[in-house]
Every structure is written in C-alpha cells, then in structure tokens.
Design a protein around this motif. Structure first.
Motif, PDB file in Angstrom:
ATOM      1  N   SER A 150       0.806  -1.233   0.000  1.00 47.01           N
ATOM      2  CA  SER A 150       0.000   0.000   0.000  1.00 47.01           C
ATOM      3  C   SER A 150       0.832   1.272   0.000  1.00 47.01           C
ATOM      4  O   SER A 150       0.286   2.355   0.117  1.00 47.01           O
ATOM      5  CB  SER A 150      -1.042   0.025   1.128  1.00 47.01           C
ATOM      6  N   GLU A 151       2.138   1.157  -0.177  1.00 48.26           N
ATOM      7  CA  GLU A 151       2.958   2.363  -0.276  1.00 48.26           C
ATOM      8  C   GLU A 151       2.632   3.080  -1.584  1.00 48.26           C
ATOM      9  O   GLU A 151       2.675   2.498  -2.661  1.00 48.26           O
ATOM     10  CB  GLU A 151       4.448   2.029  -0.233  1.00 48.26           C
ATOM     11  N   ILE A 152       2.293   4.353  -1.467  1.00 46.35           N
ATOM     12  CA  ILE A 152       1.919   5.149  -2.628  1.00 46.35           C
ATOM     13  C   ILE A 152       3.172   5.516  -3.418  1.00 46.35           C
ATOM     14  O   ILE A 152       4.153   5.991  -2.852  1.00 46.35           O
ATOM     15  CB  ILE A 152       1.186   6.432  -2.189  1.00 46.35           C
ATOM     16  N   PHE A 153       3.118   5.305  -4.747  1.00 48.27           N
ATOM     17  CA  PHE A 153       4.228   5.773  -5.579  1.00 48.27           C
ATOM     18  C   PHE A 153       3.777   6.810  -6.603  1.00 48.27           C
ATOM     19  O   PHE A 153       4.602   7.420  -7.266  1.00 48.27           O
ATOM     20  CB  PHE A 153       5.002   4.618  -6.235  1.00 48.27           C
ATOM     21  N   TYR A 154       2.458   7.042  -6.700  1.00 49.75           N
ATOM     22  CA  TYR A 154       1.956   8.117  -7.557  1.00 49.75           C
ATOM     23  C   TYR A 154       0.588   8.547  -7.052  1.00 49.75           C
ATOM     24  O   TYR A 154      -0.230   7.718  -6.668  1.00 49.75           O
ATOM     25  CB  TYR A 154       1.813   7.663  -9.020  1.00 49.75           C
ATOM     26  N   VAL A 155       0.344   9.842  -7.043  1.00 50.32           N
ATOM     27  CA  VAL A 155      -0.981  10.403  -6.781  1.00 50.32           C
ATOM     28  C   VAL A 155      -1.196  11.541  -7.768  1.00 50.32           C
ATOM     29  O   VAL A 155      -0.249  12.200  -8.185  1.00 50.32           O
ATOM     30  CB  VAL A 155      -1.150  10.938  -5.342  1.00 50.32           C
ATOM     31  N   ASN A 156      -2.458  11.770  -8.127  1.00 48.86           N
ATOM     32  CA  ASN A 156      -2.726  12.875  -9.039  1.00 48.86           C
ATOM     33  C   ASN A 156      -3.106  14.134  -8.239  1.00 48.86           C
ATOM     34  O   ASN A 156      -3.178  14.117  -7.004  1.00 48.86           O
ATOM     35  CB  ASN A 156      -3.798  12.498 -10.065  1.00 48.86           C
ATOM     36  N   ASN A 157      -3.337  15.226  -8.962  1.00 50.46           N
ATOM     37  CA  ASN A 157      -3.670  16.495  -8.316  1.00 50.46           C
ATOM     38  C   ASN A 157      -4.931  16.403  -7.470  1.00 50.46           C
ATOM     39  O   ASN A 157      -4.994  16.969  -6.378  1.00 50.46           O
ATOM     40  CB  ASN A 157      -3.853  17.601  -9.369  1.00 50.46           C
ATOM     41  N   ALA A 158      -5.953  15.706  -7.960  1.00 54.09           N
ATOM     42  CA  ALA A 158      -7.218  15.599  -7.224  1.00 54.09           C
ATOM     43  C   ALA A 158      -7.005  14.932  -5.871  1.00 54.09           C
ATOM     44  O   ALA A 158      -7.605  15.348  -4.867  1.00 54.09           O
ATOM     45  CB  ALA A 158      -8.251  14.829  -8.043  1.00 54.09           C
ATOM     46  N   ALA A 159      -6.164  13.927  -5.805  1.00 55.53           N
ATOM     47  CA  ALA A 159      -5.881  13.255  -4.532  1.00 55.53           C
ATOM     48  C   ALA A 159      -5.202  14.218  -3.562  1.00 55.53           C
ATOM     49  O   ALA A 159      -5.553  14.272  -2.377  1.00 55.53           O
ATOM     50  CB  ALA A 159      -5.008  12.018  -4.763  1.00 55.53           C
ATOM     51  N   CYS A 160      -4.243  14.963  -4.057  1.00 52.20           N
ATOM     52  CA  CYS A 160      -3.548  15.933  -3.201  1.00 52.20           C
ATOM     53  C   CYS A 160      -4.514  16.988  -2.671  1.00 52.20           C
ATOM     54  O   CYS A 160      -4.508  17.306  -1.475  1.00 52.20           O
ATOM     55  CB  CYS A 160      -2.413  16.605  -3.970  1.00 52.20           C
ATOM     56  N   GLU A 161      -5.358  17.494  -3.550  1.00 50.22           N
ATOM     57  CA  GLU A 161      -6.313  18.524  -3.139  1.00 50.22           C
ATOM     58  C   GLU A 161      -7.328  17.985  -2.139  1.00 50.22           C
ATOM     59  O   GLU A 161      -7.641  18.634  -1.150  1.00 50.22           O
ATOM     60  CB  GLU A 161      -7.024  19.097  -4.363  1.00 50.22           C
ATOM     61  N   LYS A 162      -7.847  16.791  -2.377  1.00 52.18           N
ATOM     62  CA  LYS A 162      -8.856  16.193  -1.504  1.00 52.18           C
ATOM     63  C   LYS A 162      -8.302  15.934  -0.112  1.00 52.18           C
ATOM     64  O   LYS A 162      -8.976  16.179   0.891  1.00 52.18           O
ATOM     65  CB  LYS A 162      -9.367  14.895  -2.124  1.00 52.18           C
ATOM     66  N   LEU A 163      -7.072  15.445  -0.046  1.00 53.48           N
ATOM     67  CA  LEU A 163      -6.489  15.077   1.243  1.00 53.48           C
ATOM     68  C   LEU A 163      -5.739  16.218   1.920  1.00 53.48           C
ATOM     69  O   LEU A 163      -5.423  16.138   3.096  1.00 53.48           O
ATOM     70  CB  LEU A 163      -5.567  13.873   1.073  1.00 53.48           C
ATOM     71  N   GLY A 164      -5.421  17.269   1.167  1.00 52.46           N
ATOM     72  CA  GLY A 164      -4.713  18.400   1.760  1.00 52.46           C
ATOM     73  C   GLY A 164      -3.227  18.168   1.962  1.00 52.46           C
ATOM     74  O   GLY A 164      -2.601  18.820   2.804  1.00 52.46           O
ATOM     75  N   TYR A 165      -2.658  17.251   1.190  1.00 51.39           N
ATOM     76  CA  TYR A 165      -1.228  16.972   1.239  1.00 51.39           C
ATOM     77  C   TYR A 165      -0.605  17.355  -0.095  1.00 51.39           C
ATOM     78  O   TYR A 165      -1.275  17.371  -1.123  1.00 51.39           O
ATOM     79  CB  TYR A 165      -0.959  15.473   1.447  1.00 51.39           C
ATOM     80  N   THR A 166       0.691  17.582  -0.082  1.00 54.37           N
ATOM     81  CA  THR A 166       1.411  17.741  -1.335  1.00 54.37           C
ATOM     82  C   THR A 166       1.734  16.350  -1.874  1.00 54.37           C
ATOM     83  O   THR A 166       1.683  15.357  -1.142  1.00 54.37           O
ATOM     84  CB  THR A 166       2.744  18.502  -1.142  1.00 54.37           C
ATOM     85  N   ARG A 167       2.081  16.282  -3.140  1.00 53.46           N
ATOM     86  CA  ARG A 167       2.488  15.017  -3.753  1.00 53.46           C
ATOM     87  C   ARG A 167       3.692  14.435  -3.000  1.00 53.46           C
ATOM     88  O   ARG A 167       3.751  13.244  -2.718  1.00 53.46           O
ATOM     89  CB  ARG A 167       2.844  15.250  -5.217  1.00 53.46           C
ATOM     90  N   GLU A 168       4.634  15.292  -2.656  1.00 48.99           N
ATOM     91  CA  GLU A 168       5.835  14.830  -1.961  1.00 48.99           C
ATOM     92  C   GLU A 168       5.497  14.228  -0.602  1.00 48.99           C
ATOM     93  O   GLU A 168       6.164  13.293  -0.149  1.00 48.99           O
ATOM     94  CB  GLU A 168       6.838  15.982  -1.796  1.00 48.99           C
ATOM     95  N   GLU A 169       4.484  14.757   0.067  1.00 50.07           N
ATOM     96  CA  GLU A 169       4.072  14.204   1.360  1.00 50.07           C
ATOM     97  C   GLU A 169       3.369  12.863   1.208  1.00 50.07           C
ATOM     98  O   GLU A 169       3.579  11.952   2.013  1.00 50.07           O
ATOM     99  CB  GLU A 169       3.144  15.181   2.094  1.00 50.07           C
ATOM    100  N   LEU A 170       2.531  12.721   0.180  1.00 49.76           N
ATOM    101  CA  LEU A 170       1.761  11.488   0.006  1.00 49.76           C
ATOM    102  C   LEU A 170       2.587  10.328  -0.529  1.00 49.76           C
ATOM    103  O   LEU A 170       2.394   9.179  -0.115  1.00 49.76           O
ATOM    104  CB  LEU A 170       0.567  11.723  -0.916  1.00 49.76           C
ATOM    105  N   VAL A 171       3.507  10.608  -1.446  1.00 49.44           N
ATOM    106  CA  VAL A 171       4.328   9.532  -1.998  1.00 49.44           C
ATOM    107  C   VAL A 171       5.167   8.942  -0.867  1.00 49.44           C
ATOM    108  O   VAL A 171       5.845   9.642  -0.141  1.00 49.44           O
ATOM    109  CB  VAL A 171       5.216  10.032  -3.163  1.00 49.44           C
ATOM    110  N   GLY A 172       5.049   7.637  -0.711  1.00 52.90           N
ATOM    111  CA  GLY A 172       5.753   6.936   0.362  1.00 52.90           C
ATOM    112  C   GLY A 172       4.853   6.609   1.546  1.00 52.90           C
ATOM    113  O   GLY A 172       5.200   5.772   2.369  1.00 52.90           O
TER     114      GLY A 172
END
Length: 104
Positions: free
Chosen positions: A54-76
């Motif tokens: 379940s380690e994230i290696f890619y998220v799109n803009n909508a995921a970042c906006e919905k969760l309130g995280y940056t891509r760099e924070e979510l990846v990993g």
C-alpha cells in the motif's frame, strides 16, 4: 494544518480486460503517453498508484487537493497513514481482491 480525509479507501480493478481502449491510430507512442499522463493528472477523481504493501508511488492532483497533502508528502505513505478509518490489518484482503480483479 492537514484536512481530515472525507473519503474512505476503495480499491478497484478493471473487470473486463478483454476490451482494449481504442485510441486514434495516428498517435505516436510519445503523444499517447503524454495524453494519458495529462488525463490522469487532471482527472476530477483521485488516483493512487500503490505497491503491494500500500505504499503510494503516484498520486494525481485531485488526490492531493482532496487530502490536503502535497504530492511529496503522500508519496511513500500507506493508506492507514492518511485514512484514519482504514485499519492496517485489512490491507492484505484488499490487495488480494484487487489481484483477483474484484471490486471492493
């Protein structure tokens, strides 16, 4: 301050892989890849690509906006690190269902 997630994890797989996507025949591989990247990145729905653990290696803009995280924070991160309603113990079941091409 991070947003409290308002979504719960749903994993799905394509049910019928016998039908291939039909793309214009005059597109080159590079152009097709660019269009697919653009479509995924700008989709209205959240897209997460994860490893088997379940380690994230890619998220799109909508995921970042919905969760309130940056891509760099979510990846990993793993699902249970950003979704407090998702128990870590159920991940293997979700993963196995996904591999068996079931929708949960």
């Amino acid at each position: 301050m991070k947003k409290s997630p308002e979504l719960n994890v749903t994993l799905s797989a394509i049910k019928d892989t016998s039908q291939e996507a039909v793309f214009p025949k005059d597109l080159g591989a590079d152009e097709l890849l660019m269009l697919l990247k653009y479509s995924t990145e700008h989709a209205a729905d959240e897209v997460f690509w994860m490893h088997h653990d379940s380690e994230i290696f890619y998220v799109n803009n909508a995921a970042c906006e919905k969760l309130g995280y940056t891509r760099e924070e979510l990846v990993g991160m793993r699902v249970w690190e950003w979704d407090p309603l998702f128990p870590k113990e159920v991940w293997p079941t979700f993963w196995n269902e996904l591999k068996e091409k079931k929708t949960h």
